[in-house]
Scaffold this active site. Structure first.
Site, PDB file in Angstrom:
ATOM      1  CB  THR A   1      45.221  33.487  38.833  1.00 22.42           C
ATOM      2  OG1 THR A   1      44.071  33.252  38.028  1.00 22.42           O
ATOM      3  CG2 THR A   1      45.008  32.952  40.231  1.00 22.42           C
TER       4      THR A   1
HETATM    5 ZN   LIG Z   1      42.206  33.858  38.548  1.00 20.87          ZN
END
Ligand SMILES: [Zn+2]
Length: 415
Positions: free
Chosen positions: A87
Site C-alpha cells: 500500500t
Molecule cells: Zn493497499
C-alpha cells in the site's frame, strides 16, 4: 513484458501486415494518442480517488453501477502496480511517478540508516522527501490542494503540506470522507482546492480477511461504489461534474491465500538468523549479526514457491534493490502463497498482496472520466508510474520527471 503490451504489439504487427496486403482490418486500431483529446480544455478540478486493494475483476459484476458508468463514459485500463505490490509504496508511486526504489518509501515497513524504522504511522518528513508528491508540486505552483487521506499527506514534505488535510482515521465512514471532500469545494473561490484526493480502505480490509471472491468483499465493493456515487451526485449538485476530471485508481489487487499454501521459513533457516523487515506475500530481511554466511547459504536462492536474492541481484524488471533502505535479502513469493514462521502460523484463508507486480491478481485499476476524455478508450499497458504525469498535465503543472510516460504516449485502443 506484460500481456497487455504483448497484445498491443501483436495488433501493431497485424496492422503493419494489413497495410502491406491492403486487407481490411477488423481489430481495434492501436494508436499512440492521449486519454484526453489534445484540443480539450483543462478541467477546473481534479479528484484522485484510491480504492485500496481494488481489482479490475470487481467491476462489471453487479456491485459497481457507478464505476461501470465511469468506465463506459471514460478511459479505463488494468494498471500494473510497482513492486512490492503493497500500500504505502504504491500510493506514493501514484502521486510521484517514481518506483518505490526511487521515491524511497520502499515498503510498509523498512529501516533507514539515519532515521530508523519506518512504519505506516511514521510522521517524519525525511522518509518521504526522496520524491515529490503531486500535491506538493501543485502547492508550490500556487494551486491549492485538499487530501482526504493519502499515505504521506499528513507529513510536511519539502516543507509543504496540502492546504486541506485530515489525520488518518480508519473508522471514518466513506460517505463522511466524501462529504468532507465536497465541503472543501464550498469554500470561497480563493481557498477552494483544484486537486483533491480521496481514499477508501474497506475493500482491502475485506479482501485480506475474507479473500477477493468473498461476499464480504463484494459488499465492501458495493459500499465504496455507492460512496463514489455520492461524490458524483455532490459534484452534479454544485454544477462541477462536467468540469471535473475524476480519476479512480487502486494501489494493487488481491490474491486468495490459504493455510495450505505456506512457505515455512523454519524449514529453510532458523528464523533467529534473520531480522525480518516485512513478511507474508513478500519477504524482506537482513541477516542477524554474525549469521551472514548462514543466510547466504540457506536463504539466498530458489525454494519451493519462493525465490530469494541479495538486493543487488533482484531481477531488473522488479526495479527494486538500489535504494539503501531496501533490506539485504528480497524474496519473491509465488502468488497466493505466504511466508510464515511456526510461532506465527497462517490459520485461515484470506487474501494478500505484495507479490510479483506482473501477476494478474495484483493488477490495479485506472479510470479517468472528465472533459475531453475519449469515452470507451482502453489503456493497454498502463503502469502506476504513468498516473502522476497525467495528473500534472490535467493541472497544467510542470512536475518533476519521474519513471512514468507522458499520457499522450500511452498505448490505447480506440472505442
Ligand atoms: Zn493497499
Amino acid at each position: 513484458m506484460s500481456r497487455f503490451l504483448a497484445t498491443g504489439l501483436a495488433l501493431v504487427a497485424s496492422l503493419a501486415v494489413a497495410s502491406c496486403a491492403a486487407t481490411p482490418v477488423s481489430a481495434p486500431a492501436v494508436v499512440q494518442s492521449s486519454v484526453v483529446e489534445t484540443s480539450a480544455a483543462r478541467p477546473d478540478l481534479v479528484i484522485l480517488v484510491s480504492i485500496d486493494g481494488f481489482s479490475p475483476d470487481y467491476l462489471g459484476k453487479g456491485q459497481t453501477p457507478v464505476m461501470d458508468g465511469l468506465v463506459a463514459g471514460g478511459a479505463f485500463g488494468p494498471m500494473r502496480p510497482s513492486f512490492p505490490s503493497v500500500t504505502f509504496p504504491n500510493h506514493y508511486t501514484l502521486v510521484t511517478g517514481l518506483h518505490p526504489d526511487h521515491h524511497g518509501v520502499v515498503g510498509n515497513r523498512f529501516t533507514d540508516a539515519q532515521l530508523g524504522t519506518f512504519t505506516m504511522a511514521s510522521k517524519e518528513s525525511g522518509f518521504w522527501d526522496q520524491g515529490e508528491p503531486i500535491w506538493v508540486t501543485a502547492e508550490k505552483a500556487g494551486v491549492r490542494t485538499g487530501t482526504m487521506f493519502w499515505p504521506g499527506s499528513e507529513v510536511e514534505i519539502h516543507g509543504v503540506r496540502p492546504s486541506q488535510w485530515t489525520p488518518f482515521d480508519q473508522g471514518m465512514p466513506g460517505d463522511v470522507r466524501v462529504d468532507r471532500v465536497l465541503s472543501w469545494l464550498d469554500l470561497p473561490a480563493g481557498q477552494r482546492p483544484k486537486l483533491e484526493t480521496l481514499y477508501f480502505d474497506i475493500v482491502d480490509t475485506a479482501g485480506h480477511r475474507n479473500g477477493p471472491d468473498a461476499p464480504e468483499t463484494r459488499a465492501a465493493v458495493a459500499s465504496v461504489d455507492a460512496s463514489v456515487g455520492r461524490l458524483v451526485e455532490g459534484l452534479k449538485a454544485r454544477g462541477l461534474y462536467d468540469r471535473t476530471m475524476l480519476v479512480v485508481v487502486s494501489d494493487h489487487g488481491m490474491a486468495a491465500t490459504s493455510p495450505d499454501r505456506v512457505v515455512w521459513i523454519d524449514d529453510i533457516i532458523d528464523p533467529a538468523a534473520l531480522k525480518i523487515g516485512y513478511g507474508g506475500a513478500v519477504l524482506t530481511a537482513d541477516p542477524a549479526p554474525g549469521r551472514e554466511a548462514e543466510v547466504q547459504a540457506k536463504l539466498v536462492g530458489r525454494h519451493p514457491h519462493m525465490e530469494c536474492w541479495n538486493k543487488a541481484d533482484v531481477p531488473a524488471r522488479l526495479v527494486y534493490g538500489s535504494n539503501p533502505r531496501v533490506a539485504q535479502i528480497v524474496c519473491l513469493v509465488e502468488t497466493g502463497w505466504l511466508t510464515a514462521t511456526r510461532d506465527r502460523p497462517v490459520t485461515r484463508a484470506g487474501g494478500a498482496h505484495g507479490y510479483d507486480n506482473q501477476a494478474p491478481e495484483m493488477e490495479a485499476v485506472f479510470i479517468a472520466h472528465g472533459p475531453g476524455v475519449v469515452a470507451g478508450r482502453r489503456l493497454t499497458d498502463l503502469d502506476s508510474v504513468d498516473v502522476q504525469p497525467f495528473l500534472a498535465r490535467m493541472l497544467g503543472l510542470n512536475a518533476p520527471t519521474g519513471d512514468g510516460r507522458a499520457q499522450d504516449t500511452l498505448p490505447v485502443t480506440t472505442p
